[in-house]
Write an enzyme that holds these catalytic residues in place. Structure first.
Site, PDB file in Angstrom:
ATOM      1  N   ARG A   1     -10.280   7.036   4.207  1.00  0.00           N
ATOM      2  CA  ARG A   1      -9.570   5.909   3.580  1.00  0.00           C
ATOM      3  C   ARG A   1      -9.329   6.171   2.104  1.00  0.00           C
ATOM      4  O   ARG A   1      -8.282   5.807   1.564  1.00  0.00           O
ATOM      5  CB  ARG A   1     -10.357   4.612   3.775  1.00  0.00           C
ATOM      6  CG  ARG A   1     -10.218   4.098   5.210  1.00  0.00           C
ATOM      7  CD  ARG A   1     -11.302   3.124   5.560  1.00  0.00           C
ATOM      8  NE  ARG A   1     -11.237   1.918   4.773  1.00  0.00           N
ATOM      9  CZ  ARG A   1     -12.302   1.192   4.438  1.00  0.00           C
ATOM     10  NH1 ARG A   1     -13.512   1.583   4.805  1.00  0.00           N
ATOM     11  NH2 ARG A   1     -12.156   0.099   3.747  1.00  0.00           N
TER      12      ARG A   1
ATOM     13  N   ARG B   1       0.819  -1.213   0.000  1.00  0.00           N
ATOM     14  CA  ARG B   1       0.000   0.000   0.000  1.00  0.00           C
ATOM     15  C   ARG B   1       0.854   1.265   0.000  1.00  0.00           C
ATOM     16  O   ARG B   1       0.310   2.369   0.015  1.00  0.00           O
ATOM     17  CB  ARG B   1      -0.888   0.003   1.248  1.00  0.00           C
ATOM     18  CG  ARG B   1      -2.285  -0.548   1.006  1.00  0.00           C
ATOM     19  CD  ARG B   1      -3.017  -0.506   2.341  1.00  0.00           C
ATOM     20  NE  ARG B   1      -4.426  -0.314   2.227  1.00  0.00           N
ATOM     21  CZ  ARG B   1      -5.334  -1.292   2.338  1.00  0.00           C
ATOM     22  NH1 ARG B   1      -4.972  -2.534   2.512  1.00  0.00           N
ATOM     23  NH2 ARG B   1      -6.609  -1.014   2.267  1.00  0.00           N
TER      24      ARG B   1
ATOM     25  N   ARG C   1     -18.040  -3.067   9.540  1.00  0.00           N
ATOM     26  CA  ARG C   1     -16.732  -2.666  10.054  1.00  0.00           C
ATOM     27  C   ARG C   1     -16.781  -1.224  10.543  1.00  0.00           C
ATOM     28  O   ARG C   1     -17.426  -0.383   9.915  1.00  0.00           O
ATOM     29  CB  ARG C   1     -15.679  -2.788   8.940  1.00  0.00           C
ATOM     30  CG  ARG C   1     -15.194  -4.192   8.736  1.00  0.00           C
ATOM     31  CD  ARG C   1     -14.386  -4.386   7.469  1.00  0.00           C
ATOM     32  NE  ARG C   1     -13.374  -3.364   7.214  1.00  0.00           N
ATOM     33  CZ  ARG C   1     -12.528  -3.394   6.186  1.00  0.00           C
ATOM     34  NH1 ARG C   1     -12.570  -4.409   5.320  1.00  0.00           N
ATOM     35  NH2 ARG C   1     -11.650  -2.433   6.004  1.00  0.00           N
TER      36      ARG C   1
HETATM   37  P1  ADP Z   1     -10.035  -2.124   2.339  1.00  0.00           P
HETATM   38  O1  ADP Z   1      -9.552  -2.944   1.208  1.00  0.00           O
HETATM   39  O2  ADP Z   1     -11.488  -2.134   2.508  1.00  0.00           O
HETATM   40  O3  ADP Z   1      -9.455  -0.741   2.372  1.00  0.00           O
HETATM   41  P2  ADP Z   1      -8.422  -3.698   4.216  1.00  0.00           P
HETATM   42  O4  ADP Z   1      -9.178  -4.731   4.927  1.00  0.00           O
HETATM   43  O5  ADP Z   1      -7.473  -4.094   3.149  1.00  0.00           O
HETATM   44  O6  ADP Z   1      -9.495  -2.657   3.713  1.00  0.00           O
HETATM   45  O7  ADP Z   1      -7.608  -2.815   5.267  1.00  0.00           O
HETATM   46  C1  ADP Z   1      -8.226  -2.255   6.413  1.00  0.00           C
HETATM   47  C2  ADP Z   1      -7.235  -1.375   7.148  1.00  0.00           C
HETATM   48  O8  ADP Z   1      -6.113  -2.153   7.595  1.00  0.00           O
HETATM   49  C3  ADP Z   1      -6.604  -0.259   6.310  1.00  0.00           C
HETATM   50  O9  ADP Z   1      -7.408   0.911   6.268  1.00  0.00           O
HETATM   51  C4  ADP Z   1      -5.289  -0.019   7.074  1.00  0.00           C
HETATM   52  O10 ADP Z   1      -5.490   0.729   8.251  1.00  0.00           O
HETATM   53  C5  ADP Z   1      -4.901  -1.436   7.495  1.00  0.00           C
HETATM   54  N1  ADP Z   1      -4.049  -2.092   6.474  1.00  0.00           N
HETATM   55  C6  ADP Z   1      -4.314  -3.199   5.746  1.00  0.00           C
HETATM   56  N2  ADP Z   1      -3.312  -3.487   4.910  1.00  0.00           N
HETATM   57  C7  ADP Z   1      -2.358  -2.546   5.132  1.00  0.00           C
HETATM   58  C8  ADP Z   1      -1.078  -2.272   4.563  1.00  0.00           C
HETATM   59  N3  ADP Z   1      -0.561  -3.043   3.596  1.00  0.00           N
HETATM   60  N4  ADP Z   1      -0.393  -1.202   5.039  1.00  0.00           N
HETATM   61  C9  ADP Z   1      -0.872  -0.431   6.013  1.00  0.00           C
HETATM   62  N5  ADP Z   1      -2.072  -0.613   6.569  1.00  0.00           N
HETATM   63  C10 ADP Z   1      -2.820  -1.659   6.141  1.00  0.00           C
END
Ligand code: ADP
Ligand code: ADP
Ligand code: ZN
Length: 215
Positions: free
Chosen positions: A170, A88, A159
């Site tokens: 986000r 990310r 969530r």
């Molecule tokens: P979505 O795809 O709906 O945005 P995720 O379930 O992938 O949600 O992620 C939820 C939260 O978990 C993110 O908003 C972040 O806070 C954290 N997160 C998940 N993956 C990462 C990552 N690779 N780096 C940093 N934070 C992460």
């Protein structure tokens, strides 16, 4: 097959990854699911991550890099893997390249699922999630029985970060920190764009056409 499913929150990464993982028999690695499981279990990692997740911000890179390194080195990933929600940030992508370099398993492709902002907001606002990792949508993809997971029978929940004010944050976080990776992977010649606006089955068929090339 070593694939990243890329895209903004709500693009359908988790929904597609669940099915792709069955179709191609490779593990689905969702960093969001791993973090949420840690939050539920009250681990030290989970307690630290929750602060960021609740605000719609990214959990610090060093936490994610350690987590993904351990996960990719587990034996089930020898046949390949489907990453969902990682990388990310650019430092996360650089770290991934070096982890994969060490085990000589470079990425085959980064599939960028493209969906408009209005549609993302509608998808995230109606999303209902199960602790088993399945997700549904109240209108677009309802479970057979209201608020109950088809896969495991547990009760679905909304969530905390799928509430309206956090959704907006986000999307901002995505645009600032994550979107630059599109260029990063385009420059490496492994980015494939997928139109994510069709039906779940239609998008699945489009992704399979791409993935079949790497079997
Ligand atoms: P979505 O795809 O709906 O945005 P995720 O379930 O992938 O949600 O992620 C939820 C939260 O978990 C993110 O908003 C972040 O806070 C954290 N997160 C998940 N993956 C990462 C990552 N690779 N780096 C940093 N934070 C992460
Ligand atoms: P991501 O993992 O990218 O954050 P999800 O797979 O959780 O996204 O999907 C977000 C929401 O949109 C969920 O409520 C899901 O049921 C719904 N959804 C997923 N794919 C589609 C689609 N092609 N059309 C309409 N709704 C979808
Ligand atoms: Zn379930």
């Amino acid at each position: 097959m070593n694939i990243v499913l890329f895209g903004p929150p709500g693009a359908g990464k988790g929904t597609q990854a669940k099915e792709l993982s069955k179709q191609y028999d490779i593990p689905h690695i969702s960093t969001g699911d791993i973090l949420r499981a840690n939050v539920r279990d009250g681990t030290e990692l989970g307690m630290k991550a929750k602060e960021y997740m609740d605000k719609g911000e990214l959990v610090p890179d060093e936490v994610l890099i350690g987590l993904i390194k351990n996960r990719i080195n587990e034996s089930d990933c020898e046949v390949g893997y489907l990453l969902d929600g990682y990388p990310r940030t650019i430092p996360q992508a650089d770290a991934l390249a070096s982890i994969l370099g060490e085990i000589n398993k470079p990425l085959d492709a980064v599939l960028n699922i493209d969906v408009s902002d209005d549609e993302l907001v509608a998808r995230l606002g109606g999303r209902r999630t199960c602790s088993c990792g399945e997700s549904y949508h109240m209108k677009f993809n309802p479970p057979e029985k209201e608020d109950v997971c088809n896969a495991c029978g547990s009760e679905l929940y909304q969530r905390d970060d799928d509430k309206e004010n956090v959704i907006r944050q986000r999307l901002t976080t995505y645009n600032e920190k994550t979107k630059p990776l599109i260029n990063y992977y385009e420059n490496l010649g492994i980015l494939v764009n997928i139109d994510g606006t069709g039906t779940v089955d239609g998008v699945f068929a489009d992704i399979c056409k791409v993935m079949d090339q790497y079997k």
